[in-house]
Design a protein around this motif. Structure first.
Motif, PDB file in Angstrom:
ATOM      1  N   PRO A  92       0.823  -1.206   0.000  1.00 35.78           N
ATOM      2  CA  PRO A  92       0.000   0.000   0.000  1.00 35.78           C
ATOM      3  C   PRO A  92       0.860   1.260   0.000  1.00 35.78           C
ATOM      4  O   PRO A  92       2.015   1.220   0.419  1.00 35.78           O
ATOM      5  CB  PRO A  92      -0.790  -0.111   1.311  1.00 35.78           C
ATOM      6  CG  PRO A  92       0.040  -0.979   2.211  1.00 35.78           C
ATOM      7  CD  PRO A  92       0.941  -1.823   1.340  1.00 35.78           C
ATOM      8  N   ARG A  99      -1.037   6.710  -5.712  1.00 35.80           N
ATOM      9  CA  ARG A  99      -1.119   5.253  -5.888  1.00 35.80           C
ATOM     10  C   ARG A  99      -0.098   4.766  -6.917  1.00 35.80           C
ATOM     11  O   ARG A  99       0.430   3.670  -6.814  1.00 35.80           O
ATOM     12  CB  ARG A  99      -2.537   4.839  -6.283  1.00 35.80           C
ATOM     13  CG  ARG A  99      -3.550   5.131  -5.177  1.00 35.80           C
ATOM     14  CD  ARG A  99      -4.927   4.682  -5.559  1.00 35.80           C
ATOM     15  NE  ARG A  99      -5.910   5.018  -4.554  1.00 35.80           N
ATOM     16  CZ  ARG A  99      -6.624   6.141  -4.565  1.00 35.80           C
ATOM     17  NH1 ARG A  99      -6.464   7.031  -5.528  1.00 35.80           N
ATOM     18  NH2 ARG A  99      -7.499   6.370  -3.613  1.00 35.80           N
ATOM     19  N   GLY A 232      -9.195   8.268  -0.233  1.00 36.02           N
ATOM     20  CA  GLY A 232      -8.156   7.303   0.149  1.00 36.02           C
ATOM     21  C   GLY A 232      -7.060   7.987   0.954  1.00 36.02           C
ATOM     22  O   GLY A 232      -6.625   7.485   1.993  1.00 36.02           O
ATOM     23  N   ILE A 236      -5.824   7.492   4.912  1.00 33.64           N
ATOM     24  CA  ILE A 236      -4.421   7.234   5.300  1.00 33.64           C
ATOM     25  C   ILE A 236      -3.978   8.252   6.349  1.00 33.64           C
ATOM     26  O   ILE A 236      -3.328   7.922   7.339  1.00 33.64           O
ATOM     27  CB  ILE A 236      -3.488   7.268   4.071  1.00 33.64           C
ATOM     28  CG1 ILE A 236      -3.807   6.102   3.134  1.00 33.64           C
ATOM     29  CG2 ILE A 236      -2.020   7.212   4.491  1.00 33.64           C
ATOM     30  CD1 ILE A 236      -3.095   6.147   1.784  1.00 33.64           C
ATOM     31  N   SER A 242      -3.984   2.503   4.972  1.00 37.02           N
ATOM     32  CA  SER A 242      -5.010   2.776   3.964  1.00 37.02           C
ATOM     33  C   SER A 242      -6.289   1.984   4.253  1.00 37.02           C
ATOM     34  O   SER A 242      -6.308   1.079   5.088  1.00 37.02           O
ATOM     35  CB  SER A 242      -4.471   2.549   2.550  1.00 37.02           C
ATOM     36  OG  SER A 242      -3.963   1.267   2.388  1.00 37.02           O
TER      37      SER A 242
END
Ligand SMILES: NC(=O)C1=CN([C@@H]2O[C@H](COP(=O)(O)OP(=O)(O)OC[C@H]3O[C@@H](n4cnc5c(N)ncnc54)[C@H](O)[C@@H]3O)[C@@H](O)[C@H]2O)C=CC1
Ligand SMILES: O=C([O-])CC(=O)C(=O)O
Length: 274
Positions: A92, A99, A232, A236, A242
């Motif tokens: 992750p 990402r 997302g 985090i 995540s």
């Protein structure tokens, strides 16, 4: 007559999404309350002991639908005979990363696991890639498993879809189950475009367009979009990890609706390669 069990692969099963996901599958959340399952769990050798711990907990939970558990670090054993493959294994991102920053680590995993799936999965296996960057990993998997039909290789955009439903439900103070037909255009990344132009809410007076009920285009075209795009990262920042439970739940929604369908008039999102 009882149904035959469906074999479901979860890679990265010792990780945080895996830990949330496997009990959902074993309880029938993914494939239905009358569908027995055999779980195939794959992780890497350093996680073998933790993976065995997850297996022990699955046994201890005595799930009536769970007809067997394969817990292994061998990709061939993990992929053999599977009907559904949920590809979570990978790394992750951390706070401050996009990402795509985990691409170099994760893409190579999808090359090697693609060929194990291609050679050993059941014909017509349905594949859902969760690990980021999810669209790219799905593309790699397709390239290295050319005999799996393209339409069977998807990635998880359903979490973005569900996040959009959640934001609309909160904004309008309506049940999330009454909101439907949002669309997520683009990749599972911060450049995605959450679109409510076809979305509706079921009200006592019938179906109403979300735009009409919200009556605030500035919010819908601005804060709503950036909240979904950046959710997302916000998770985090808050958890220092995540999303896991929402990712696991959305993976179940994705496969359930793919296999069992949606109610008439309702559409949902698949990250797909077509
Ligand atoms: N598409 C989406 O909506 C979402 C995607 N994700 C992604 O899912 C992935 C997993 O996230 P977490 O479970 O939180 O991570 P995690 O680090 O808790 O677990 C990942 C697991 O994968 C395992 N793994 C690593 N390489 C592997 C390999 N070659 N084969 C099998 N297993 C392997 C690790 O040992 C670990 O147990 C990450 O890439 C994350 O960014 C996370 C949330 C939502
Ligand atoms: O943001 C991340 O890295 C994990 C993820 O894909 C999400 O929660 O949407």
């Amino acid at each position: 007559m009882a149904k035959d069990p469906v074999r479901v692969l979860v890679t990265g099963a010792a990780g945080q999404i895996g830990y949330a996901l496997v009990p959902m599958i074993a309880r029938g959340v993914m494939l239905g309350a009358d569908q027995p399952v055999i779980l195939h769990m794959l992780d890497i050798p350093p996680a073998a002991e933790a993976l065995n711990g997850v297996k022990m907990e699955l046994v201890d939970a005595a799930f009536p639908l769970l007809k067997g558990v394969v817990a292994t670090t061998d990709a061939v054993e993990a992929c053999t005979g599977v009907n559904v493959a949920v590809m979570v294994g990978g790394f992750p991102r951390k706070e401050g990363m996009e990402r795509k920053d985990v691409m170099s680590k994760n893409v190579s995993i999808y090359k090697s696991q693609a060929s194990a799936l291609e050679k050993h999965a059941a014909p017509n296996c349905k594949v859902l890639v969760v690990a980021n960057p999810a669209n790219t990993n799905a593309l790699i998997l397709k390239e290295f498993a050319p005999s799996i039909p393209e339409k069977n290789i998807t990635c998880l955009t359903r979490l973005d879809h569900n996040r959009a439903l959640g934001q609309i439900s909160e904004r309008l103070s309506v049940q999330v189950s009454d909101v439907k037909n949002v669309i997520i255009w683009g990749n599972h990344s911060s450049s995605q475009y959450p679109d409510v132009n076809h979305a509706t809410v079921t009200t006592p007076a019938g179906e109403k367009p979300v735009r009409e009920l919200v009556a605030d285009d500035a919010w819908l075209n601005g804060e709503f979009i950036s909240t979904v795009q950046q959710r997302g990262a916000a998770i985090i920042k808050a958890r220092k990890l995540s999303s896991a439970l929402s990712a696991a739940s959305s993976a179940c929604d994705h496969i359930r609706d793919w296999v069992l369908g949606t109610p008439e008039g309702t559409f949902v999102l698949y990250g797909c390669l077509l």
